[in-house]
Scaffold this active site. Structure first.
Site, PDB file in Angstrom:
ATOM      1  N   ASN A 180       0.805  -1.227   0.000  1.00 23.26           N
ATOM      2  CA  ASN A 180       0.000   0.000   0.000  1.00 23.26           C
ATOM      3  C   ASN A 180       0.836   1.273   0.000  1.00 23.26           C
ATOM      4  OD1 ASN A 180       0.756  -0.747   2.622  1.00 23.26           O
ATOM      5  ND2 ASN A 180      -0.941   0.359   3.543  1.00 23.26           N
ATOM      6  N   GLU A 237       4.046  -3.711  12.540  1.00 14.45           N
ATOM      7  CA  GLU A 237       3.071  -2.656  12.238  1.00 14.45           C
ATOM      8  C   GLU A 237       1.950  -3.332  11.457  1.00 14.45           C
ATOM      9  OE1 GLU A 237       0.843  -0.575  10.982  1.00 14.45           O
ATOM     10  OE2 GLU A 237       2.156   0.419   9.535  1.00 14.45           O
ATOM     11  N   CYS A 285      -2.919   1.711   6.652  1.00 16.32           N
ATOM     12  CA  CYS A 285      -3.068   1.108   7.979  1.00 16.32           C
ATOM     13  C   CYS A 285      -3.689   2.105   8.943  1.00 16.32           C
ATOM     14  CB  CYS A 285      -1.722   0.628   8.488  1.00 16.32           C
ATOM     15  SG  CYS A 285      -0.448   1.875   8.361  1.00 16.32           S
ATOM     16  N   GLU A 311       8.125   3.367  14.651  1.00 20.55           N
ATOM     17  CA  GLU A 311       8.958   3.814  13.542  1.00 20.55           C
ATOM     18  C   GLU A 311       8.865   5.336  13.487  1.00 20.55           C
ATOM     19  OE1 GLU A 311       7.098   0.714  10.661  1.00 20.55           O
ATOM     20  OE2 GLU A 311       9.187   1.018  10.070  1.00 20.55           O
TER      21      GLU A 311
HETATM   22  O1  TXE Z   1      -0.734  -9.000   3.824  1.00 20.43           O
HETATM   23  P1  TXE Z   1       0.538  -9.847   4.262  1.00 20.43           P
HETATM   24  P2  TXE Z   1      -1.582  -9.041   2.478  1.00 20.43           P
HETATM   25  C1  TXE Z   1      -3.632  -5.850   5.880  1.00 20.43           C
HETATM   26  C2  TXE Z   1      -4.873  -5.426   5.108  1.00 20.43           C
HETATM   27  C3  TXE Z   1      -4.902  -6.408   3.980  1.00 20.43           C
HETATM   28  C4  TXE Z   1      -4.402  -7.671   4.671  1.00 20.43           C
HETATM   29  C5  TXE Z   1      -3.827  -8.726   3.775  1.00 20.43           C
HETATM   30  O2  TXE Z   1      -5.997  -5.577   5.920  1.00 20.43           O
HETATM   31  O3  TXE Z   1      -6.185  -6.585   3.458  1.00 20.43           O
HETATM   32  O4  TXE Z   1      -3.401  -7.205   5.544  1.00 20.43           O
HETATM   33  O5  TXE Z   1      -2.829  -8.164   2.917  1.00 20.43           O
HETATM   34  C6  TXE Z   1       4.885 -10.665   3.158  1.00 20.43           C
HETATM   35  N1  TXE Z   1       6.769 -14.457   6.064  1.00 20.43           N
HETATM   36  N2  TXE Z   1      -2.464  -5.059   5.535  1.00 20.43           N
HETATM   37  O6  TXE Z   1      -2.025 -10.425   2.179  1.00 20.43           O
HETATM   38  O7  TXE Z   1       0.391 -11.280   3.935  1.00 20.43           O
HETATM   39  C7  TXE Z   1       4.215 -10.334   1.851  1.00 20.43           C
HETATM   40  O8  TXE Z   1       4.929 -10.890   0.769  1.00 20.43           O
HETATM   41  C8  TXE Z   1       7.291 -13.253   5.788  1.00 20.43           C
HETATM   42  C9  TXE Z   1      -2.163  -3.981   6.421  1.00 20.43           C
HETATM   43  O9  TXE Z   1      -0.826  -8.332   1.424  1.00 20.43           O
HETATM   44  O10 TXE Z   1       0.764  -9.514   5.689  1.00 20.43           O
HETATM   45  C10 TXE Z   1       4.238  -8.807   1.905  1.00 20.43           C
HETATM   46  O11 TXE Z   1       5.537  -8.360   1.565  1.00 20.43           O
HETATM   47  N3  TXE Z   1       6.681 -12.360   4.984  1.00 20.43           N
HETATM   48  C11 TXE Z   1      -0.866  -3.424   6.159  1.00 20.43           C
HETATM   49  C12 TXE Z   1       3.975  -8.527   3.380  1.00 20.43           C
HETATM   50  O12 TXE Z   1       4.328  -9.730   4.075  1.00 20.43           O
HETATM   51  C13 TXE Z   1       5.492 -12.684   4.471  1.00 20.43           C
HETATM   52  C14 TXE Z   1      -0.301  -3.415   4.813  1.00 20.43           C
HETATM   53  C15 TXE Z   1       2.531  -8.190   3.714  1.00 20.43           C
HETATM   54  O13 TXE Z   1       1.712  -9.270   3.347  1.00 20.43           O
HETATM   55  C16 TXE Z   1       4.895 -13.936   4.726  1.00 20.43           C
HETATM   56  C17 TXE Z   1      -0.700  -4.551   4.021  1.00 20.43           C
HETATM   57  C18 TXE Z   1       5.585 -14.844   5.567  1.00 20.43           C
HETATM   58  N4  TXE Z   1       5.097 -16.045   5.890  1.00 20.43           N
HETATM   59  C19 TXE Z   1      -1.772  -5.306   4.391  1.00 20.43           C
HETATM   60  N5  TXE Z   1       3.707 -13.975   4.095  1.00 20.43           N
HETATM   61  C20 TXE Z   1      -0.399  -2.306   7.016  1.00 20.43           C
HETATM   62  N6  TXE Z   1      -0.104  -2.596   8.278  1.00 20.43           N
HETATM   63  O14 TXE Z   1      -0.230  -1.189   6.558  1.00 20.43           O
HETATM   64  C21 TXE Z   1       3.553 -12.804   3.446  1.00 20.43           C
HETATM   65  N7  TXE Z   1       4.635 -12.021   3.663  1.00 20.43           N
END
Ligand code: TXE
Length: 497
Positions: free
Chosen positions: A168, A266, A300, A477
């Site tokens: 995002n 985060e 977020c 952060e």
């Molecule tokens: O998140 P993921 P996703 C929230 C938001 C969204 C939901 C799912 O509600 O709809 O999460 O999004 C990496 N070990 N946020 O599926 O899976 C992945 O490749 C290590 C809030 O995209 O958490 C990516 O780089 N890394 C949020 C990152 O984690 C892993 C921003 C985020 O993916 C992994 C995004 C693993 N096992 C989504 N699996 C915010 N806090 O701003 C995935 N990743």
């Protein structure tokens, strides 16, 4: 350097950009990956692939971590702070030199409107400028132990830091992790999201052009499972900064527990914007609108719950709906008010929340449907939506939708507003709109969130520490607080007589 106009023309003619790199960035160069497997990156505004990037493996991760370890031990931790500062300052300038390329790339990869992407890139430059200024001010303390002893602390870099970056805010999240880590003397291995791999790669090259020694900042692209997981499990990583979902954050924390690796998590939010009857209406309307519809709500810290005092509820929501209905939708490069959401899967998730709410009889007063770019009929769009008078235990009030959907909760008075604000599993941010400053600060103290905005949502910049409470995670952060995650305090006490 190509201008935005050249880049837009190139994209219109070729459907891609030739400046987008392929391969991981390891040891100061785009490296040959362990396998030639690639993945597609999609332009959400057109819902079609526009470029390919390398699908990394555990082997690539290992190479990147080894490179970072060597750079940490042989060069970066012992580089004079003032020299680190000069490199980060130069990087800040080079980010601005590459403003158009970075912003257009970010828009194509994430879908966000170009004016927002330009803001993100300028913010990234500012982040490097801010932490450049901190490199040579990481001072310790001395403490009085009496005439026979001397005691003091020094701040040592934690070592090799892993950065898992979401889709995002790709360049902003990379910058807010890389800059303090590098300022503190740590080295970096980053894994951008598989939906948005390019600006982290471009940033790594810019850092190298700014004079960062080879291996100090490495970027490996690929999926969470194939590259993120091996990076967070790597025994030679000393610290993990993770931004993403609660579910993946939990997995990362469990993995980190094996090696007792430090983590900053985060994990998103469901942030309330408390609007009291004595607010400046115009200020509050503008604030609420920006808090949820910027980046199509994929923030977020989005203000996704409007907690509004009953006496102004009807009028305020009516005025808000009129503004929401006037928002323009379109491809990010056309600079609309609201762009697409990032992926087909994410669009389905957002739509699922509204479909279920409709079945429960929700009062949808604006938007509520999947749609397309009106100019092309393409793209993954969801209408800017308001759902009125939602109960506190409804999933719309508890779960992160991460889309352009505002949930309205009606409060009897300021105390009830506080109760509603805190009745949530998340605790990242809260907004407060009131002209009563004493009440604003009373609420600010009592709302359980990592940061509070009064009368301006998203006020402040890199100077303001940022992070969550409750399921929003922990660690901070940005600001000088952000540096602490990348430092180990060492106390030294000596007998001098
Ligand atoms: O998140 P993921 P996703 C929230 C938001 C969204 C939901 C799912 O509600 O709809 O999460 O999004 C990496 N070990 N946020 O599926 O899976 C992945 O490749 C290590 C809030 O995209 O958490 C990516 O780089 N890394 C949020 C990152 O984690 C892993 C921003 C985020 O993916 C992994 C995004 C693993 N096992 C989504 N699996 C915010 N806090 O701003 C995935 N990743």
């Amino acid at each position: 350097m190509s201008s935005a106009i050249d880049l837009l023309k190139e994209y219109a003619e070729t459907g891609t950009l030739k400046a987008l790199p392929l391969g991981h960035f390891i040891d100061g160069a785009f490296a040959q990956p362990s396998h030639n497997r690639t993945l597609e990156s999609f332009d959400p505004g057109r819902s079609m692939a526009f470029a390919r990037f390398t699908a990394g493996t555990a082997e690539d991760v290992d190479q990147a971590v080894m490179s970072s370890r060597a750079a940490f031990e042989t060069v970066w931790r012992d580089t004079a702070p003032v020299e680190r500062a000069r490199i980060l300052q130069k990087a800040s300038a080079l980010i601005l030199d590459n403003l158009d390329l970075l912003a257009v790339t970010e828009t194509l990869d994430s879908g966000k409107p170009l004016q927002e992407a330009l803001g993100d890139v300028r913010g990234a430059a500012r982040t490097f400028e801010y932490y450049a200024g901190a490199c040579d001010k990481l001072q310790g303390d001395s403490f009085p132990l009496g005439p026979d002893h001397i005691g003091y602390t020094i701040h040592e870099p934690v070592g090799v830091t892993a950065h898992i970056i979401p889709w995002n805010f790709p360049i902003s999240t990379a910058a807010r992790g890389f800059a303090p880590a590098l300022a503190a003397g740590c080295t970096v291995v980053a894994k951008p999201a598989e939906q948005t791999p390019f600006t982290a790669l471009l940033l790594a090259r810019i850092l190298s052009d700014a004079g960062l020694p080879d291996g100090v900042c490495n970027v490996v692209t690929g999926t969470g499972r194939e590259t993120g997981a091996p990076l967070t499990a790597h025994t030679d990583v000393d610290h993990i900064t993770f931004t993403g979902s609660v579910q993946t954050g939990r997995t990362v924390m469990k993995t980190a527990a094996e090696e007792i690796t430090r983590v900053v998590l985060e994990l998103g939010g469901k942030s309330p914007v408390v609007v009291l009857a004595d607010c400046d209406r115009e200020q509050a309307l503008t604030g609420v609108l920006g808090a949820i519809y910027e980046n199509a709500g994929q923030i977020c810290s989005a203000g996704s719950r409007l907690v509004i005092e009953k006496s102004i509820h009807e009028q305020f929501v009516g005025d808000l709906a009129a503004r929401v209905n006037a928002l323009t939708l379109g491809h990010g490069l056309e600079k609309p008010d609201v762009g697409p959401v990032n992926s087909a899967g994410h669009l389905a998730k957002v739509a699922g929340f509204i479909d279920r709410a409709r079945e429960r009889g929700a009062n949808i007063v604006a938007g509520g449907s999947v749609t397309h770019d009106p100019a092309t009929g393409k793209g993954w769009f969801f209408e800017p939506t308001i759902v009125d008078a939602v109960a506190a235990d409804d999933e719309l009030a508890q779960d992160e939708i991460f889309g352009p959907v505002l949930t309205v909760q009606v409060a009897d008075d300021a105390d009830h507003a506080l109760e509603l604000a805190n009745d949530c599993q998340y605790g990242l941010v809260a907004g407060i709109y009131t002209s009563n400053f004493a009440r604003a600060h009373q609420l600010a103290r009592r709302i359980d969130a990592g940061q509070i905005y009064i009368n301006e949502y998203f006020a402040g910049g890199v100077e303001v520490p940022f992070g969550g409470n409750k399921k929003s995670g922990f660690g901070r952060e940005k600001g000088l607080e952000g540096l602490k995650s990348y430092c180990k305090t060492k106390s030294i006490a000596a007998r001098i007589t």
